[in-house]
Design an enzyme around this catalytic site. Structure first.
Site, PDB file in Angstrom:
ATOM      1  N   ARG A 119       0.849  -1.205   0.000  1.00  0.00           N
ATOM      2  CA  ARG A 119       0.000   0.000   0.000  1.00  0.00           C
ATOM      3  C   ARG A 119       0.876   1.245   0.000  1.00  0.00           C
ATOM      4  NH1 ARG A 119      -4.844  -1.779   3.784  1.00  0.00           N
ATOM      5  NH2 ARG A 119      -6.230  -0.607   2.458  1.00  0.00           N
ATOM      6  N   GLN A 146      -1.892   3.103  -5.306  1.00  0.00           N
ATOM      7  CA  GLN A 146      -3.228   3.472  -4.818  1.00  0.00           C
ATOM      8  C   GLN A 146      -4.354   3.133  -5.796  1.00  0.00           C
ATOM      9  OE1 GLN A 146      -3.441   7.496  -3.351  1.00  0.00           O
ATOM     10  NE2 GLN A 146      -2.120   7.022  -1.629  1.00  0.00           N
ATOM     11  N   ASP A 166      -5.455  -0.514  -5.472  1.00  0.00           N
ATOM     12  CA  ASP A 166      -5.684  -0.989  -4.103  1.00  0.00           C
ATOM     13  C   ASP A 166      -7.139  -1.413  -3.876  1.00  0.00           C
ATOM     14  OD1 ASP A 166      -5.795  -1.401  -1.420  1.00  0.00           O
ATOM     15  OD2 ASP A 166      -4.825   0.475  -0.857  1.00  0.00           O
ATOM     16  N   SER A 217      -8.624  -1.107  -0.288  1.00  0.00           N
ATOM     17  CA  SER A 217      -9.143   0.227   0.045  1.00  0.00           C
ATOM     18  C   SER A 217     -10.484   0.501  -0.632  1.00  0.00           C
ATOM     19  CB  SER A 217      -8.149   1.318  -0.370  1.00  0.00           C
ATOM     20  OG  SER A 217      -7.069   1.334   0.513  1.00  0.00           O
ATOM     21  N   TYR A 256       0.363   0.393   9.226  1.00  0.00           N
ATOM     22  CA  TYR A 256      -0.590  -0.548   9.820  1.00  0.00           C
ATOM     23  C   TYR A 256      -0.454  -0.603  11.333  1.00  0.00           C
ATOM     24  CZ  TYR A 256      -2.019  -2.614   5.419  1.00  0.00           C
ATOM     25  OH  TYR A 256      -2.557  -2.819   4.189  1.00  0.00           O
TER      26      TYR A 256
HETATM   27  P1  NAD Z   1      -7.018  -2.508   8.554  1.00  0.00           P
HETATM   28  O1  NAD Z   1      -8.269  -2.919   7.865  1.00  0.00           O
HETATM   29  O2  NAD Z   1      -5.892  -3.463   8.615  1.00  0.00           O
HETATM   30  O3  NAD Z   1      -7.395  -2.085  10.064  1.00  0.00           O
HETATM   31  C1  NAD Z   1      -8.451  -1.179  10.336  1.00  0.00           C
HETATM   32  C2  NAD Z   1      -8.073  -0.287  11.471  1.00  0.00           C
HETATM   33  O4  NAD Z   1      -8.107  -1.001  12.704  1.00  0.00           O
HETATM   34  C3  NAD Z   1      -6.676   0.319  11.367  1.00  0.00           C
HETATM   35  O5  NAD Z   1      -6.794   1.721  11.312  1.00  0.00           O
HETATM   36  C4  NAD Z   1      -5.993  -0.153  12.641  1.00  0.00           C
HETATM   37  O6  NAD Z   1      -5.108   0.810  13.173  1.00  0.00           O
HETATM   38  C5  NAD Z   1      -7.181  -0.382  13.559  1.00  0.00           C
HETATM   39  N1  NAD Z   1      -6.929  -1.204  14.756  1.00  0.00           N
HETATM   40  C6  NAD Z   1      -6.179  -2.325  14.886  1.00  0.00           C
HETATM   41  N2  NAD Z   1      -6.206  -2.772  16.163  1.00  0.00           N
HETATM   42  C7  NAD Z   1      -7.025  -1.933  16.855  1.00  0.00           C
HETATM   43  C8  NAD Z   1      -7.463  -1.871  18.193  1.00  0.00           C
HETATM   44  N3  NAD Z   1      -7.064  -2.747  19.118  1.00  0.00           N
HETATM   45  N4  NAD Z   1      -8.293  -0.860  18.548  1.00  0.00           N
HETATM   46  C9  NAD Z   1      -8.689   0.065  17.640  1.00  0.00           C
HETATM   47  N5  NAD Z   1      -8.317   0.059  16.360  1.00  0.00           N
HETATM   48  C10 NAD Z   1      -7.482  -0.924  15.970  1.00  0.00           C
HETATM   49  O7  NAD Z   1      -6.464  -1.157   7.977  1.00  0.00           O
HETATM   50  P2  NAD Z   1      -6.765  -0.389   6.624  1.00  0.00           P
HETATM   51  O8  NAD Z   1      -7.963   0.443   6.818  1.00  0.00           O
HETATM   52  O9  NAD Z   1      -6.802  -1.355   5.509  1.00  0.00           O
HETATM   53  O10 NAD Z   1      -5.494   0.568   6.475  1.00  0.00           O
HETATM   54  C11 NAD Z   1      -4.642   0.842   7.517  1.00  0.00           C
HETATM   55  C12 NAD Z   1      -3.553   1.803   7.115  1.00  0.00           C
HETATM   56  O11 NAD Z   1      -3.046   1.650   5.809  1.00  0.00           O
HETATM   57  C13 NAD Z   1      -3.994   3.226   7.200  1.00  0.00           C
HETATM   58  O12 NAD Z   1      -2.931   3.946   7.819  1.00  0.00           O
HETATM   59  C14 NAD Z   1      -4.088   3.702   5.833  1.00  0.00           C
HETATM   60  O13 NAD Z   1      -3.863   5.093   5.732  1.00  0.00           O
HETATM   61  C15 NAD Z   1      -2.976   2.931   5.200  1.00  0.00           C
HETATM   62  N6  NAD Z   1      -3.227   2.835   3.777  1.00  0.00           N
HETATM   63  C16 NAD Z   1      -2.303   3.340   2.912  1.00  0.00           C
HETATM   64  C17 NAD Z   1      -2.539   3.317   1.548  1.00  0.00           C
HETATM   65  C18 NAD Z   1      -1.537   3.878   0.572  1.00  0.00           C
HETATM   66  O14 NAD Z   1      -0.674   4.619   0.950  1.00  0.00           O
HETATM   67  N7  NAD Z   1      -1.626   3.495  -0.690  1.00  0.00           N
HETATM   68  C19 NAD Z   1      -3.694   2.755   1.055  1.00  0.00           C
HETATM   69  C20 NAD Z   1      -4.612   2.239   1.967  1.00  0.00           C
HETATM   70  C21 NAD Z   1      -4.362   2.281   3.324  1.00  0.00           C
END
Ligand code: NAD
Length: 387
Positions: free
Chosen positions: A122, A127, A130, A133, A227
């Site tokens: 990611r 992006q 993805d 997302s 993450y």
């Molecule tokens: P995910 O589905 O793996 O997790 C969802 C959320 O759950 C995350 O925000 C995580 O911090 C949270 N979480 C985990 N344990 C927890 C707990 N005990 N209590 C509360 N919350 C908890 O994550 P996601 O939504 O797929 O993406 C996570 C990260 O990846 C984000 O920082 C996002 O910005 C980043 N991301 C980057 C790109 C990119 O740069 N291309 C694209 C997509 C996502």
């Protein structure tokens, strides 16, 4: 190069990997596109709509599988499908390495080059490819609508001649892609929203959507690549204790917390559910990976002491039209990334290709996939194996 699109066979799966619009663009770039008859039907894309943009509709699945160079699908292929693929063919889909070890072994055994969208790095460059997302965002939106539909209350504040209705209180646990979209949707419907995430970096994003970020006096372990990391049981136990009061105050709790490749963290216990008001709703978006709520039943909606716990799985499939449209753009962008002069040209020095290619030249070549499958780490692809 021939691209084949499968009709999804998993029960309840309504999406299709390629929609007519995106198929048309691939056709104008010189690809021959073949779609299995009825593949887009459940997402409202008819066979006629594909034919209208020059796509061939194939009624026999085996015929499609045996003649295409690249197969596009949403769900992991079935072993019986893999056996019909030509050696050297490629697949792009979600592969779920943690649970689909046998399929991955079979892809390797049949010398199929398989790409897993869950493993796509990611990074900014990826992006547009993805799918986690794009699908997560749709799911976050729909989860709020599901909760609103079940809740016997209004979301917005309403002043009427018959009295004032206070706004619904929504708590979102996990503010990643799905959580942020859930916050935005609940806010648009007029609810008062609170959110919590172990990554303090999301605080500003949560606030910019008009929600309150819950500050818990907890020191979370930092993860890698943006993450979250798996937190200790001691941390989770304190987190639950501190969230108990906020859960009890909520009309709706949307849980989205996940750790890649791990079981979802348990954030809401059975006693916490008992502490909620009758009529309240929990939508557990982590139902598929073990659930954030102790009493969630994956694929079911249960009622405990008047509180509804919705464990619907595959939520993106319930928004099949747009989920398919975005997914199609994601896979088509990945495909274009992997192709040079009309042929698959894999550059294993490229972070995106290396990150999401799981099987190639008869082997499992992906370290993260191996970890998720619990098998010995793969060896690097050698120069002579690249084609
Ligand atoms: P995910 O589905 O793996 O997790 C969802 C959320 O759950 C995350 O925000 C995580 O911090 C949270 N979480 C985990 N344990 C927890 C707990 N005990 N209590 C509360 N919350 C908890 O994550 P996601 O939504 O797929 O993406 C996570 C990260 O990846 C984000 O920082 C996002 O910005 C980043 N991301 C980057 C790109 C990119 O740069 N291309 C694209 C997509 C996502």
């Amino acid at each position: 190069m021939k691209i084949g699109v499968l009709s999804e066979t998993l029960q309840g799966e309504r999406r299709v990997a390629l929609v007519p619009d995106v198929a048309a663009k691939l056709a104008t770039s010189g690809f021959a596109v073949v779609v299995e008859a009825g593949a887009g039907e459940r997402a409202s894309f008819t066979d006629a709509a594909y034919r209208a943009v020059g796509v061939v509709v194939e009624t026999e699945r085996w015929a499609l599988l045996s003649k295409v160079d690249v197969v596009l699908a949403v769900q992991p292929p079935r072993i019986e499908d893999v056996t019909m693929l030509r050696s050297g063919a490629a697949t792009i889909s979600f592969l779920q390495p943690a649970t689909q070890g046998a399929v991955i072994e079979s892809l390797a055994a049949h010398s199929v080059t398989a790409f897993s969208l869950e493993l796509l790095p990611r990074i900014s460059r990826s992006q547009s490819m993805d799918a986690l997302s794009s699908q997560g965002s749709l799911a976050g939106y729909k989860a709020v609508l599901m909760a609103a539909n079940r809740l016997g209350k209004f979301f917005p504040m309403l002043m009427t001649a018959a009295g004032t209705i206070p706004p619904a209180r929504v708590l979102v646990l996990g503010a990643g892609v799905a959580g942020l979209q859930a916050i935005a949707t609940a806010r648009r419907l007029g609810a008062v929203v609170e959110a919590y995430d172990v990554r303090p970096a999301v605080k500003e994003e949560v606030k910019s959507l008009g929600a309150t970020f819950l500050e818990l006096a907890l020191e979370s372990q930092k993860g890698e690549g943006g993450y979250a990391r798996e937190q200790s049981e001691e941390f989770l136990s304190k987190q639950r204790e501190m969230l108990t009061e906020r859960v009890a105050a909520a009309d709706v709790v949307i849980t989205t917390a996940a750790i890649p490749g791990r079981r979802a963290p348990r954030l809401v216990t059975a006693p916490m559910v008992k502490g909620m008001r009758r009529g309240s709703v929990i939508v557990d978006m982590a139902a598929e990976t073990g659930g954030n709520c102790e009493v969630t039943q994956p694929g079911q909606v249960v009622e405990i002491d008047g509180v509804w716990i919705d464990g619907t799985t595959n939520i993106p499939s319930t928004v099949a039209f747009h989920a398919s449209q975005l997914y199609a753009r994601n896979v088509s962008n990945l495909l274009q990334h992997l192709i040079c002069n009309g042929e698959l040209k894999l550059d294993f020095k490229d972070e995106i290709t290396k990150g999401c290619c799981v099987t190639h030249a008869g082997r499992i070549v992906n370290e993260r996939a191996c970890q998720m499958m619990g098998v010995t780490a793969a060896s690097e692809v050698t120069k002579s194996e690249v084609h």
